[in-house]
Design an enzyme around this catalytic site. Structure first.
Site, PDB file in Angstrom:
ATOM      1  CG  ASP A   1      -1.582  -9.686   9.541  1.00 19.79           C
ATOM      2  OD1 ASP A   1      -1.793  -9.446   8.415  1.00 19.79           O
ATOM      3  OD2 ASP A   1      -1.884  -8.963  10.446  1.00 19.79           O
TER       4      ASP A   1
ATOM      5  CE  LYS B   1      -6.655  -9.605   8.711  1.00 21.85           C
ATOM      6  NZ  LYS B   1      -6.039  -8.629   7.867  1.00 21.85           N
TER       7      LYS B   1
ATOM      8  CB  CYS C   1      -7.599   0.432  -4.616  1.00 20.99           C
ATOM      9  SG  CYS C   1      -6.976  -0.977  -3.804  1.00 20.99           S
TER      10      CYS C   1
ATOM     11  CB  VAL D   1      -2.970  -7.503  -1.448  1.00 26.31           C
ATOM     12  CG1 VAL D   1      -1.281  -7.731  -1.979  1.00 26.31           C
ATOM     13  CG2 VAL D   1      -3.879  -6.706  -2.239  1.00 26.31           C
TER      14      VAL D   1
ATOM     15  N   GLY E   1     -15.924   3.509  -4.895  1.00 25.36           N
ATOM     16  CA  GLY E   1     -15.412   3.483  -3.738  1.00 25.36           C
ATOM     17  C   GLY E   1     -14.439   2.246  -3.424  1.00 25.36           C
TER      18      GLY E   1
HETATM   19  P1  NAD Z   1      -5.335  -4.991   4.385  1.00 28.03           P
HETATM   20  O1  NAD Z   1      -5.743  -4.132   5.395  1.00 28.03           O
HETATM   21  O2  NAD Z   1      -6.359  -6.347   4.100  1.00 28.03           O
HETATM   22  O3  NAD Z   1      -4.251  -5.871   5.035  1.00 28.03           O
HETATM   23  C1  NAD Z   1      -3.089  -5.504   5.481  1.00 28.03           C
HETATM   24  C2  NAD Z   1      -2.534  -6.118   6.673  1.00 28.03           C
HETATM   25  O4  NAD Z   1      -1.220  -5.874   6.766  1.00 28.03           O
HETATM   26  C3  NAD Z   1      -3.433  -6.366   7.799  1.00 28.03           C
HETATM   27  O5  NAD Z   1      -3.948  -7.649   8.037  1.00 28.03           O
HETATM   28  C4  NAD Z   1      -2.363  -5.909   9.049  1.00 28.03           C
HETATM   29  O6  NAD Z   1      -2.727  -6.423  10.233  1.00 28.03           O
HETATM   30  C5  NAD Z   1      -0.964  -6.372   8.664  1.00 28.03           C
HETATM   31  N1  NAD Z   1       0.001  -5.499   8.639  1.00 28.03           N
HETATM   32  C6  NAD Z   1       0.301  -4.234   9.089  1.00 28.03           C
HETATM   33  N2  NAD Z   1       1.685  -3.916   9.633  1.00 28.03           N
HETATM   34  C7  NAD Z   1       2.293  -5.119   9.577  1.00 28.03           C
HETATM   35  C8  NAD Z   1       3.591  -5.515  10.167  1.00 28.03           C
HETATM   36  N3  NAD Z   1       4.418  -4.537  10.364  1.00 28.03           N
HETATM   37  N4  NAD Z   1       3.701  -7.081  10.051  1.00 28.03           N
HETATM   38  C9  NAD Z   1       2.770  -7.859   9.656  1.00 28.03           C
HETATM   39  N5  NAD Z   1       1.622  -7.560   9.290  1.00 28.03           N
HETATM   40  C10 NAD Z   1       1.317  -6.153   9.209  1.00 28.03           C
HETATM   41  O7  NAD Z   1      -4.817  -4.573   3.038  1.00 28.03           O
HETATM   42  P2  NAD Z   1      -5.097  -4.840   1.509  1.00 28.03           P
HETATM   43  O8  NAD Z   1      -6.122  -4.826   1.113  1.00 28.03           O
HETATM   44  O9  NAD Z   1      -4.373  -6.151   1.505  1.00 28.03           O
HETATM   45  O10 NAD Z   1      -4.009  -3.834   0.859  1.00 28.03           O
HETATM   46  C11 NAD Z   1      -2.478  -4.014   0.890  1.00 28.03           C
HETATM   47  C12 NAD Z   1      -1.912  -3.159   0.110  1.00 28.03           C
HETATM   48  O11 NAD Z   1      -2.194  -3.421  -1.132  1.00 28.03           O
HETATM   49  C13 NAD Z   1      -2.418  -1.767   0.108  1.00 28.03           C
HETATM   50  O12 NAD Z   1      -1.232  -0.761   0.025  1.00 28.03           O
HETATM   51  C14 NAD Z   1      -3.275  -1.518  -1.098  1.00 28.03           C
HETATM   52  O13 NAD Z   1      -3.437  -0.193  -1.557  1.00 28.03           O
HETATM   53  C15 NAD Z   1      -2.611  -2.563  -1.965  1.00 28.03           C
HETATM   54  N6  NAD Z   1      -3.539  -3.273  -3.044  1.00 28.03           N
HETATM   55  C16 NAD Z   1      -4.877  -3.715  -2.553  1.00 28.03           C
HETATM   56  C17 NAD Z   1      -5.770  -4.253  -3.273  1.00 28.03           C
HETATM   57  C18 NAD Z   1      -7.219  -4.810  -2.842  1.00 28.03           C
HETATM   58  O14 NAD Z   1      -8.033  -4.878  -3.845  1.00 28.03           O
HETATM   59  N7  NAD Z   1      -7.344  -4.766  -1.565  1.00 28.03           N
HETATM   60  C19 NAD Z   1      -5.570  -4.417  -4.886  1.00 28.03           C
HETATM   61  C20 NAD Z   1      -4.130  -4.036  -5.148  1.00 28.03           C
HETATM   62  C21 NAD Z   1      -3.128  -3.295  -4.341  1.00 28.03           C
END
Ligand code: NAD
Length: 437
Positions: free
Chosen positions: A30, A35, A263, A11, A260
């Site tokens: 990040d 990464k 989300c 995201v 699956g």
């Molecule tokens: P992800 O795990 O791919 O990415 C999260 C990132 O945040 C990781 O790279 C992690 O290292 C980083 N992180 C954690 N704590 C941190 C901090 N304090 N400072 C800096 N970086 C930090 O997760 P994602 O799939 O991108 O999902 C993120 C959010 O968005 C979730 O809440 C998810 O439910 C929501 N979301 C995801 C999607 C999807 O399709 N993946 C769609 C809509 C909403």
């Protein structure tokens, strides 16, 4: 606008790159140093169609940078998005908010002038209140407002979804957040995307209500598919017959092996927990979760049944591992439970996935990986299509039949017409439709 994205995953990276493409100045932060190093070197840590070009273009234009150092970027920002993970908490299924709150603490110490802090992560109702409290506690003199702006993009079509969303939802409690958020999304309102302003708690709930509804819709057609199998009806025609009704809609009515991904499983669970905590249980969602959980392993049993019990020591080819096509995301993929059920019955699993094998190797045990679909089915006693990648849509079925030790094709995505498979000499099992036409 100067925008900071905290968290550069599926995201954060997509949203950050799209905001940069709109002309904003974006810094993606990040904690994961590997990464960030990969991004700084021009690499992309995830598979998402079109993302490499979008990132490269905006880095070259000077609109997009990457760092592990949050404070400098936050100090200069107008808007800071929190886009960190909110996985299920081990043990109880509530959303684990430790990353969100951790980010809030770090942001608090780095704030410069008035800043809007926005939760883009999917967070339970009331999380914005707690983020606000944490920031106020850590930095009593800070000038800030906390907004909610849930993200609805889908992996595999993330850029298109972000740039042409059905709607943008923004929840605010402090009117000072409105104008900066309008500016952030102005390019989308020019695209005529509806921008829905609401209160913060409502915005937080909209995201869960949307995901839970979609999960329920998939589960509904999956159960209908089971009934179709018992009564000799065709679920694809049932789906078309009901989906043409505008009140129902045709999308999300493809029967399959169960939902699956990163989300739906965790969000339905978190919503169920929130509702129980507030003495307003959501029984439809509770049933959806239970039905879907059982379904994934049942799909493994469906393969075993198609093999007439001749399983132990036999090789089963699994085509597709990721939870859907066009992503490398393996989180809660149905393939995991299906493969486990096959292995529990003594089968050897050989798998192929166009993009997901590296991620799969981290979660699956004792799986042999093949270099193509054809390499996977060589000598196999059954082939199972689990994910409907394009690469599996036009397989040479007579070639598959010739390469297998027993001609069993289980198509958990209903890609092939049963008649075509039977004509090629395959014993075909699909989902929710008569085996023979
Ligand atoms: P992800 O795990 O791919 O990415 C999260 C990132 O945040 C990781 O790279 C992690 O290292 C980083 N992180 C954690 N704590 C941190 C901090 N304090 N400072 C800096 N970086 C930090 O997760 P994602 O799939 O991108 O999902 C993120 C959010 O968005 C979730 O809440 C998810 O439910 C929501 N979301 C995801 C999607 C999807 O399709 N993946 C769609 C809509 C909403």
């Amino acid at each position: 606008m100067r925008i900071v994205m905290i968290g550069s995953g599926y995201v954060g990276l997509v949203s950050g790159a799209c905001f940069a493409d709109f002309g904003h100045h974006v810094t993606c932060v990040d904690k994961d140093a590997d990464k960030i190093a990969r991004l700084q070197a021009g690499g992309i840590p995830i598979y998402e169609p079109g993302l490499d070009d979008l990132v490269a273009r905006n880095v070259a234009a000077g609109n997009l940078t990457f760092t592990t150092e949050l404070s400098e970027a936050v100090g200069a920002a107008d808007v800071v998005f929190i886009a960190v993970g909110t996985p299920s908490r081990r043990g109880d299924g509530h959303a684990d908010l430790s990353y969100v709150y951790g980010a809030a603490r770090e942001i608090a110490g780095a704030l410069g002038g008035f800043t809007v802090i926005v939760t883009k992560s999917t967070v339970p109702v009331g999380t914005g209140d707690e983020v606000e409290r944490i920031i106020r506690e850590c930095n009593p003199v800070a000038e800030f407002a906390v907004a909610s702006n849930p993200e609805f993009l889908r992996e595999g079509a993330a850029i298109e979804d972000f740039k042409r969303p059905d709607r943008v939802v923004i929840g605010i409690e402090d009117e000072r957040a409105r104008a900066p958020m309008e500016r952030v999304y102005r390019p989308l309102s020019l695209n005529k995307a509806p921008i829905v302003f609401t209160r913060r708690r409502t915005s937080e709930l909209i995201k869960y209500a949307a995901n839970a509804f979609l999960a329920m819709k998939i589960t509904y057609i999956n159960e209908m598919a089971d009934l179709c199998e018992q009564v000799g009806a065709d679920v694809q025609e049932v789906a078309r017959g009901i989906g043409l009704d505008n009140r129902i809609g045709a999308k999300f009515l493809n029967a399959g092996p169960g939902y699956g991904g990163s989300c739906f499983p965790k969000d339905t669970l978190a919503l169920m927990k929130t509702a129980q905590d507030h003495d307003a249980p959501l029984r439809l969602i509770e049933a959806t979760i239970a039905v879907n959980d059982q379904r994934k392993r049942a799909m493994g049993r469906k393969v075993l049944a198609a093999m007439d019990g001749n399983v132990r020591g036999q090789t089963v080819a699994v085509l597709g591992l990721t939870f859907k096509p066009n992503t490398d995301d393996m989180r809660d993929a149905p393939s995991i439970a299906i493969i486990q059920a096959l292995q529990d019955a003594g089968a050897k699993v050989r798998a192929y996935d166009p993009e997901g094998m590296e991620a799969a190797a981290a979660v699956l045990k004792d799986v042999e990986y093949a270099t193509s679909a054809y390499a996977a089915i060589e000598g196999a006693a059954a082939a199972v299509i689990v994910t409907e990648w394009d690469a599996f849509r036009a397989l040479d079925l007579p070639r598959i039949k010739a390469a297998m030790s027993a001609p069993v094709l289980v198509d958990l995505r209903n890609i092939y017409p049963p008649a075509q498979a039977e004509e090629a000499g395959l014993r075909y099992v699909g989902i929710g439709r008569p085996d023979k036409e």
